[in-house]
Design an enzyme around this catalytic site. Structure first.
Site, short mmCIF file in Angstrom:
data_model
loop_
_atom_site.label_atom_id
_atom_site.label_comp_id
_atom_site.label_asym_id
_atom_site.label_seq_id
_atom_site.Cartn_x
_atom_site.Cartn_y
_atom_site.Cartn_z
N HIS A 1 0.86 -1.18 0.00
CA HIS A 1 0.00 0.00 0.00
C HIS A 1 0.89 1.23 0.00
CE1 HIS A 1 -3.89 -1.90 1.79
NE2 HIS A 1 -3.31 -2.72 0.94
N GLU B 1 1.06 3.78 1.91
CA GLU B 1 1.60 4.15 3.21
C GLU B 1 2.82 3.29 3.57
OE1 GLU B 1 -2.98 4.44 3.75
OE2 GLU B 1 -1.58 3.33 2.51
N CYS C 1 -6.04 1.85 6.10
CA CYS C 1 -6.69 0.61 6.53
C CYS C 1 -6.05 0.13 7.83
CB CYS C 1 -6.54 -0.44 5.43
SG CYS C 1 -4.84 -0.99 5.18
N CYS D 1 -2.20 -0.48 7.40
CA CYS D 1 -1.43 0.76 7.29
C CYS D 1 -1.48 1.56 8.59
CB CYS D 1 -1.93 1.58 6.12
SG CYS D 1 -1.58 0.75 4.53
#
Length: 171
Positions: free
Chosen positions: A55, A57, A85, A88
């Site tokens: 992701h 992040e 999420c 993250c």
């Protein structure tokens, strides 16, 4: 931090989201700031790396840690186009990020206030401040909406073409 500066950093994250969309990745972008300077820019890389962990992040955290030479990002802020999420949010907690700013809220997976607020759970060793959600919210949501509408249209067209081929084969 004033609103103009927040928007400036979110626009940088949006540029990363646009690049992700061009690479057929879910268009989420992130930037990490330290002392007013961008130390990491990242976007989703799940498809490119063939791994669910990439992701925006997570990629940004890795780059920022290399930039500062430490796994602790205490004095850093992250700007991300979509609410982080659970994975993250946990990574941001573990990286000891100082402040979290995000654009679009995520009703399906958001863990910085929508479904859960992991950074505010005092049971963790570190609790980053979720300073603000909804920064350039409309633009951040639009990037995602355009991407997913395009994906759905492509799938629909493929189904229609497959049905057409099946119909022609039966004749």
């Amino acid at each position: 931090m004033d609103d103009k500066l927040k928007e400036k950093y979110m626009r940088l994250a949006l540029k990363q989201a646009d690049k992700a969309a061009q690479e057929d990745e879910v268009p989420v972008g992130a930037v990490i700031i330290k002392d007013g300077k961008v130390i990491a820019r990242a976007r989703n890389r799940k498809e490119k790396n063939n791994c669910s962990n990439y992701h925006a992040e997570i990629v940004a955290i890795e780059k920022a840690c290399k930039a500062v030479g430490d796994w602790r990002l205490n004095d850093c802020d992250i700007f991300v186009t979509l609410e982080p999420c659970a994975m993250c949010s946990g990574a941001l907690i573990n990286a000891r990020i100082g402040n979290i700013y995000f654009g679009a809220y995520d009703s399906k997976a958001g863990c910085c206030g929508t479904l859960f607020n992991l950074p505010k759970d005092g049971r963790f060793n570190h609790t980053p401040e979720v300073v603000e959600g909804g920064i350039l919210q409309e633009q951040c949501a639009d990037v995602l909406g355009v991407y997913f509408r395009g994906k759905r249209a492509t799938k629909k067209q493929a189904r229609q073409e497959a049905q057409s081929v099946d119909s022609n084969a039966q004749l």
